[in-house]
Design a protein around this motif. Structure first.
Motif, PDB file in Angstrom:
ATOM      1  N   UNK A  15     -13.212  -5.540   0.821  1.00  0.00           N
ATOM      2  CA  UNK A  15     -11.839  -5.644   1.304  1.00  0.00           C
ATOM      3  C   UNK A  15     -11.472  -7.113   1.496  1.00  0.00           C
ATOM      4  N   UNK A  16     -10.474  -7.587   0.729  1.00  0.00           N
ATOM      5  CA  UNK A  16      -9.991  -8.947   0.925  1.00  0.00           C
ATOM      6  C   UNK A  16      -8.786  -8.920   1.847  1.00  0.00           C
ATOM      7  N   UNK A  17      -8.562 -10.010   2.477  1.00  0.00           N
ATOM      8  CA  UNK A  17      -7.459 -10.092   3.430  1.00  0.00           C
ATOM      9  C   UNK A  17      -6.128  -9.790   2.766  1.00  0.00           C
ATOM     10  N   UNK A  18      -5.928 -10.333   1.547  1.00  0.00           N
ATOM     11  CA  UNK A  18      -4.648 -10.133   0.876  1.00  0.00           C
ATOM     12  C   UNK A  18      -4.430  -8.669   0.538  1.00  0.00           C
ATOM     13  N   UNK A  19      -5.470  -8.007   0.030  1.00  0.00           N
ATOM     14  CA  UNK A  19      -5.305  -6.614  -0.365  1.00  0.00           C
ATOM     15  C   UNK A  19      -5.097  -5.721   0.845  1.00  0.00           C
ATOM     16  N   UNK A  20      -5.843  -5.963   1.929  1.00  0.00           N
ATOM     17  CA  UNK A  20      -5.686  -5.152   3.140  1.00  0.00           C
ATOM     18  C   UNK A  20      -4.284  -5.326   3.718  1.00  0.00           C
ATOM     19  N   UNK A  21      -3.836  -6.563   3.785  1.00  0.00           N
ATOM     20  CA  UNK A  21      -2.504  -6.811   4.353  1.00  0.00           C
ATOM     21  C   UNK A  21      -1.416  -6.133   3.541  1.00  0.00           C
ATOM     22  N   UNK A  22      -1.548  -6.142   2.218  1.00  0.00           N
ATOM     23  CA  UNK A  22      -0.537  -5.511   1.380  1.00  0.00           C
ATOM     24  C   UNK A  22      -0.511  -4.001   1.623  1.00  0.00           C
ATOM     25  N   UNK A  23      -1.679  -3.345   1.716  1.00  0.00           N
ATOM     26  CA  UNK A  23      -1.743  -1.910   2.002  1.00  0.00           C
ATOM     27  C   UNK A  23      -1.187  -1.594   3.384  1.00  0.00           C
ATOM     28  N   UNK A  24      -1.563  -2.409   4.358  1.00  0.00           N
ATOM     29  CA  UNK A  24      -1.132  -2.166   5.734  1.00  0.00           C
ATOM     30  C   UNK A  24       0.378  -2.292   5.855  1.00  0.00           C
ATOM     31  N   UNK A  25       0.959  -3.276   5.157  1.00  0.00           N
ATOM     32  CA  UNK A  25       2.405  -3.457   5.221  1.00  0.00           C
ATOM     33  C   UNK A  25       3.126  -2.240   4.661  1.00  0.00           C
ATOM     34  N   UNK A  26       2.618  -1.705   3.551  1.00  0.00           N
ATOM     35  CA  UNK A  26       3.223  -0.505   2.972  1.00  0.00           C
ATOM     36  C   UNK A  26       3.075   0.696   3.903  1.00  0.00           C
ATOM     37  N   UNK A  27       1.929   0.796   4.551  1.00  0.00           N
ATOM     38  CA  UNK A  27       1.677   1.878   5.517  1.00  0.00           C
ATOM     39  C   UNK A  27       2.648   1.800   6.683  1.00  0.00           C
ATOM     40  N   UNK A  28       2.837   0.629   7.251  1.00  0.00           N
ATOM     41  CA  UNK A  28       3.719   0.477   8.406  1.00  0.00           C
ATOM     42  C   UNK A  28       5.159   0.800   8.056  1.00  0.00           C
ATOM     43  N   UNK A  29       5.537   0.497   6.812  1.00  0.00           N
ATOM     44  CA  UNK A  29       6.935   0.698   6.427  1.00  0.00           C
ATOM     45  C   UNK A  29       7.251   2.151   6.102  1.00  0.00           C
ATOM     46  N   UNK A  30       6.244   2.959   5.723  1.00  0.00           N
ATOM     47  CA  UNK A  30       6.546   4.313   5.230  1.00  0.00           C
ATOM     48  C   UNK A  30       5.841   5.435   5.980  1.00  0.00           C
ATOM     49  N   UNK A  31       4.957   5.110   6.945  1.00  0.00           N
ATOM     50  CA  UNK A  31       4.183   6.165   7.638  1.00  0.00           C
ATOM     51  C   UNK A  31       5.105   7.072   8.465  1.00  0.00           C
ATOM     52  N   UNK A  32       4.758   8.402   8.478  1.00  0.00           N
ATOM     53  CA  UNK A  32       5.480   9.348   9.334  1.00  0.00           C
ATOM     54  C   UNK A  32       4.887   9.326  10.736  1.00  0.00           C
ATOM     55  N   UNK A  33       5.532   9.997  11.653  1.00  0.00           N
ATOM     56  CA  UNK A  33       5.138   9.922  13.070  1.00  0.00           C
ATOM     57  C   UNK A  33       3.698  10.387  13.293  1.00  0.00           C
ATOM     58  N   UNK A  34       3.263  11.403  12.528  1.00  0.00           N
ATOM     59  CA  UNK A  34       1.912  11.937  12.737  1.00  0.00           C
ATOM     60  C   UNK A  34       0.842  11.111  12.042  1.00  0.00           C
ATOM     61  N   UNK A  35       1.266  10.200  11.205  1.00  0.00           N
ATOM     62  CA  UNK A  35       0.320   9.387  10.430  1.00  0.00           C
ATOM     63  C   UNK A  35       0.086   8.078  11.169  1.00  0.00           C
ATOM     64  N   UNK A  36      -1.014   8.004  11.932  1.00  0.00           N
ATOM     65  CA  UNK A  36      -1.254   6.857  12.802  1.00  0.00           C
ATOM     66  C   UNK A  36      -2.384   5.970  12.319  1.00  0.00           C
ATOM     67  N   UNK A  37      -3.096   6.423  11.263  1.00  0.00           N
ATOM     68  CA  UNK A  37      -4.239   5.633  10.824  1.00  0.00           C
ATOM     69  C   UNK A  37      -4.265   5.544   9.297  1.00  0.00           C
ATOM     70  N   UNK A  38      -4.547   4.356   8.800  1.00  0.00           N
ATOM     71  CA  UNK A  38      -4.717   4.108   7.373  1.00  0.00           C
ATOM     72  C   UNK A  38      -6.206   3.921   7.121  1.00  0.00           C
ATOM     73  N   UNK A  39      -6.770   4.812   6.286  1.00  0.00           N
ATOM     74  CA  UNK A  39      -8.195   4.733   5.972  1.00  0.00           C
ATOM     75  C   UNK A  39      -8.342   4.026   4.620  1.00  0.00           C
ATOM     76  N   UNK A  40      -8.899   2.829   4.622  1.00  0.00           N
ATOM     77  CA  UNK A  40      -9.117   2.056   3.405  1.00  0.00           C
ATOM     78  C   UNK A  40     -10.594   2.089   3.064  1.00  0.00           C
ATOM     79  N   UNK A  41     -10.923   2.687   1.935  1.00  0.00           N
ATOM     80  CA  UNK A  41     -12.340   2.775   1.578  1.00  0.00           C
ATOM     81  C   UNK A  41     -12.778   1.454   0.945  1.00  0.00           C
TER      82      UNK A  41
END
Length: 890
Positions: A15-41
């Motif tokens: 996991x590189x910082x750039x790739x994690x940040x890009x995934x996390x940003x997309x998660x924060x912008x589109x996650x529904x109320x019940x979706x509280x955790x992003x699992x990155x393998x």
């Protein structure tokens, strides 16, 4: 204590910082109320920030070492917080308690390639399949890491090509605006900047190597060479490397390199990398040349540094001679100048092939990229070769003063112009020495010609084709003014040599030379004696022999022809005006047939400046261009003339006048005995006291303190007065004054075969040569001859020629014109300057282009160029082999 699970991590990405940040940003912008955790393998080795803020929410980032550890993090979240977990655990190992709260209720695979479409606003299916192959593992991470603050430009609605992605990434890394056109030239230009090269060197090696390879596929192999050079610690300019590559990989592979040159290629691999392909090196050279010339044209000071670096690099590569071979270095320019000097020296020594070598050397010099920068050097070399051509012409000595002065106007005066330019010299020592020897050899011939002419000079009224200066009004100006209003521009002190240059510049500015009916060549005039302003100029304006000043000239001119004359003080205009209102009004006065203006620029230069080093064009003579413009607007013809010529100070004898009087180049007969380099004249045309005077013949002789130049003597340059009549090209032809054929001597433009230099002679001065008047028939060839005429006669007899002529209809050229045109070109080896072509056909300068166009329509069958124009725009070419083939001519 919770047991740590150690899962199998085969094929699990880091996991590189750039790739994690890009995934996390997309998660924060589109996650529904019940979706509280992003699992990155990914491998559980996170060293980035513990939390980030995106879409207005805080996302905590942790390593997921076990199911219980992740649940603990979930339970400890604040209401508005989200969780991102980097973990190698599988879905079975995580369990449903975590997955039910996970983004999309599943593990998100950390495949950064999946992020690429979103970076550019395209769908996955719109991404060029070749992008993954060329980008491998480094490209997605690089796109994330170097994404600009404004994000990558969206490519929505169109395929995302490999070229677009590589160009944008390379531009962002090198500091090029993404709004610019990003091509190879722009990348090479940017690599000249130290900050861009620093950013390039600081890239991690996988990204730099990957992007180098990708850039080569997108922009060309020469960009690979440039990027490799930029990655080194050597700060040498990419353009400088390209200039050296230009001689190591010559265009067209014209030569096989050996010795030091071949070794230099190998050493250059330290900068450009191994296994350099010739096409890539050649492309780098061409791009560097174009960039360098562009920088020079823009006045970029850095261009000088590039030249210095190119020469230094050649030396560092152990091949200093390489810089001298370059078309784009100062060393190359000076080497070519040296070639010119050596060829001239060989010619002077009698080498049979040296003339051709000199011609070739000057062409080579003129083809150097910096020929314009060293224009004076190139000009001097061109003039030196012209001087060689002139000295090689074998002609008879003139038998009369008329023939002598005519030959001077039509031939030798042009040689004086070449001699003056060559005299200015070169900064290259061996070339300067060669020029010195050449001009001394030419001066030896000129001395003998001046002595021969002086022996024919008398002070009596001249009867012949040469016009005495006092008869120019009657025989030229007045007849012209009956056809068209005229403006006389008398340039005081203008010699034949300077007049040839001024006339050529006027013709380039839209003026056409005209001649009275029956005169194929320029008119020739003779100064009053001694050749001084107060005698010759006054006699011109008076229309009769007399001495005087401006007041005399104005009164006599008005009395003789009703003209108004303006002198130096009359030309001082108010601020913001080129010419005073009085002069403009006189030129525009439709009732005044003749207006005269005296310009003193050249005469003033004889006392104050260096006329020998001056290029005499329209800009060099004050008020001349403005007067020509005014004449054009008023529809006036122009007579360019003078009162006398001049000689230039080039070192010689100062012989003070003892017990008498006179001037710089003449003295009274009571001032001492006559010397062998002087003549005595007497008669009605001698306006000095008592109607007698001693005139200096040798141009080196003077009687007054040193100045820049002199007049008053008996040399051809002082005695002969130019007469050039012009009409503006935008006006109509003048009845009785047809447009002139080209007036340049053949040798001026044609590199005719010349032999070894004539040996210097110290014999008594005598007539040395005769240049017969060059009429339009100077290329006449006997009809029925075995060589030149046979080609043209068989051409006009061919069936295809007849067919072509029928198609041309009434606009076709006559057989006589076609025959002569082919003869002119064939006898000149299949090429002739347009002036020689026009003179050979006996057609005016204004008719050359039209005649050439008609000839090409007639002979260029099916688009094949039997007749064409060379790249220089002035040389007409005949393809003899193609003509024979097309028209079935043996």
């Amino acid at each position: 204590m919770v047991a740590r699970v150690t899962p199998v991590t085969t094929h699990v990405p880091v996991a590189t910082e750039a790739s994690v940040q890009e995934h996390v940003a997309a998660f924060a912008a589109t996650a529904r109320a019940a979706e509280r955790v992003l699992i990155l393998r990914a491998q559980s080795s996170w060293s980035g920030p513990t939390s980030i803020v995106a879409a207005g929410r805080t996302i905590r980032i942790v390593e997921g070492v076990s199911q219980l550890a992740i649940l603990d993090e979930l339970y400890s979240l604040e209401p508005e917080e989200l969780l991102a977990v980097v973990t190698p655990l599988t879905e079975d190992e995580l369990g449903s308690a975590i997955l039910l709260q996970a983004y999309h209720q599943r593990i998100t695979r950390l495949d950064v390639w999946n992020l690429v479409p979103g970076l550019f606003g395209v769908r996955s299916q719109d991404v060029d399949p070749a992008l993954r192959a060329i980008g491998q593992n480094w490209l997605p991470e690089a796109l994330l890491r170097y994404q600009p603050a404004t994000r990558w430009p969206k490519q929505t609605g169109r395929p995302l090509s490999t070229g677009v992605v590589i160009r944008l990434l390379l531009a962002e890394i090198l500091g090029i605006s993404l709004l610019e056109e990003i091509d190879a030239a722009r990348v090479l230009e940017q690599l000249e900047r130290p900050d861009a090269r620093t950013r390039w060197r600081e890239l991690d090696e996988p990204t730099r190597e990957g992007l180098t390879t990708a850039a080569g596929k997108v922009l060309g192999g020469h960009v690979v060479l440039a990027l490799r050079a930029a990655a080194s610690d050597n700060p040498i300019s990419i353009a400088a490397i390209g200039l050296v590559a230009d001689v190591l990989w010559p265009a067209g592979g014209r030569s096989s390199l050996q010795g030091e040159a071949l070794a230099a290629r190998v050493r250059l691999e330290k900068l450009l990398g191994p296994n350099i392909e010739e096409r890539d090196a050649r492309a780098l050279a061409d791009a560097s040349i174009a960039a360098g010339l562009r920088r020079e044209a823009l006045g970029d000071d850095g261009f000088e540094h590039i030249l210095d670096q190119a020469e230094a690099l050649a030396k560092d590569l152990g091949w200093e001679a390489g810089a001298a071979q370059s078309r784009f270095t100062r060393a190359g320019m000076f080497a070519r100048l040296g070639e010119v000097g050596r060829a001239i020296k060989a010619w002077l020594a009698g080498a049979a092939d040296a003339a051709a070598l000199a011609e070739s050397a000057v062409r080579n010099l003129s083809g150097h990229a910096f020929a314009a920068r060293y224009a004076s050097e190139v000009f001097a070399a061109q003039m030196a070769v012209r001087l060689m051509r002139w000295m090689s012409v074998e002609v008879k000595a003139p038998a009369s003063l008329d023939e002598t002065l005519t030959a001077y106007v039509h031939d030798t005066g042009w040689a004086d112009r070449a001699l003056s330019a060559t005299w200015v010299g070169s900064s290259v020592a061996e070339t300067a020495v060669a020029y010195e020897a050449l001009v001394e050899r030419a001066r030896d011939r000129r001395d003998r010609e001046d002595a021969a002419a002086a022996a024919l000079v008398t002070g009596e009224t001249h009867a012949g084709t040469v016009i005495p200066v006092e008869q120019l009004l009657e025989r030229v100006v007045v007849p012209l003014s009956t056809r068209v209003q005229s403006l006389i521009i008398l340039i005081d002190g203008m010699s034949i040599a300077t007049a040839t240059e001024i006339a050529q510049d006027a013709q380039q500015a839209g003026w056409v030379e005209v001649l009275p009916d029956g005169h194929p060549r320029r008119l020739v005039a003779l100064a009053a004696l001694p050749s001084l302003t107060r005698f010759s100029r006054t006699s011109f304006f008076a229309g009769a022999l007399c001495a005087g000043d401006q007041t005399t000239e104005k009164a006599k001119f008005a009395e003789r022809v009703g003209g108004v004359a303006f002198h130096k003080d009359d030309l001082r205009a108010a601020g913001g005006h080129e010419l005073p209102r009085s002069v403009v009004d006189a030129i525009n006065d439709g009732k005044r047939k003749i207006v005269g203006v005296v310009l003193n620029t050249i005469d003033d230069a004889l006392a104050k400046h260096d006329p020998g080093g001056t290029r005499w064009n329209l800009a060099a003579v004050q008020h001349l261009r403005a007067l020509l413009d005014a004449a054009a607007l008023a529809g006036r013809a122009v007579v360019l003339t003078s009162d006398h010529g001049h000689v230039i100070e080039r070192g010689g004898e100062y012989r003070p006048i003892a017990g008498g009087s006179g001037g710089a180049r003449w003295r009274t007969v009571d001032s001492g005995a006559l010397a062998k380099d002087e003549i005595v004249v007497m008669g009605s045309r001698v306006l000095s006291p008592e109607g007698r005077a001693i005139l200096a013949v040798d141009e080196r002789l003077r009687y007054m303190p040193k100045a820049a130049g002199y007049h008053g003597g008996a040399s051809l340059a002082e005695l002969t007065v130019p007469v050039i009549v012009l009409r503006n090209a935008r006006g109509g032809e003048i009845p009785g004054w047809p447009d002139a054929v080209p007036q340049t001597p053949t040798w001026w433009n044609e590199s005719a075969t010349v032999g070894a230099a004539p040996a210097p002679t110290k014999a008594a001065r005598r007539p040395a040569r005769r240049v017969t008047e060059q009429t339009p028939a100077m290329f006449d060839i006997e009809v029925g001859g075995e060589h030149e005429s046979s080609l043209s006669s068989r051409l006009v007899a061919s069936d295809l020629y007849r067919s072509q002529k029928t198609r041309a209809g009434r606009h076709a050229l006559s057989d006589e014109v076609v025959t002569r045109a082919i003869d002119v070109l064939h006898t000149q080896g299949g090429r002739a300057h347009r002036d020689a072509f026009g003179a050979g056909l006996g057609i005016a300068t204004t008719a050359i282009d039209q005649t050439l166009a008609a000839l090409r329509r007639l002979l260029n069958v099916e688009g094949y160029d039997v007749i064409s124009l060379d790249r220089d725009g002035v040389t007409i070419l005949l393809d003899v082999d193609l003509l024979r083939e097309q028209f079935k001519v043996r």
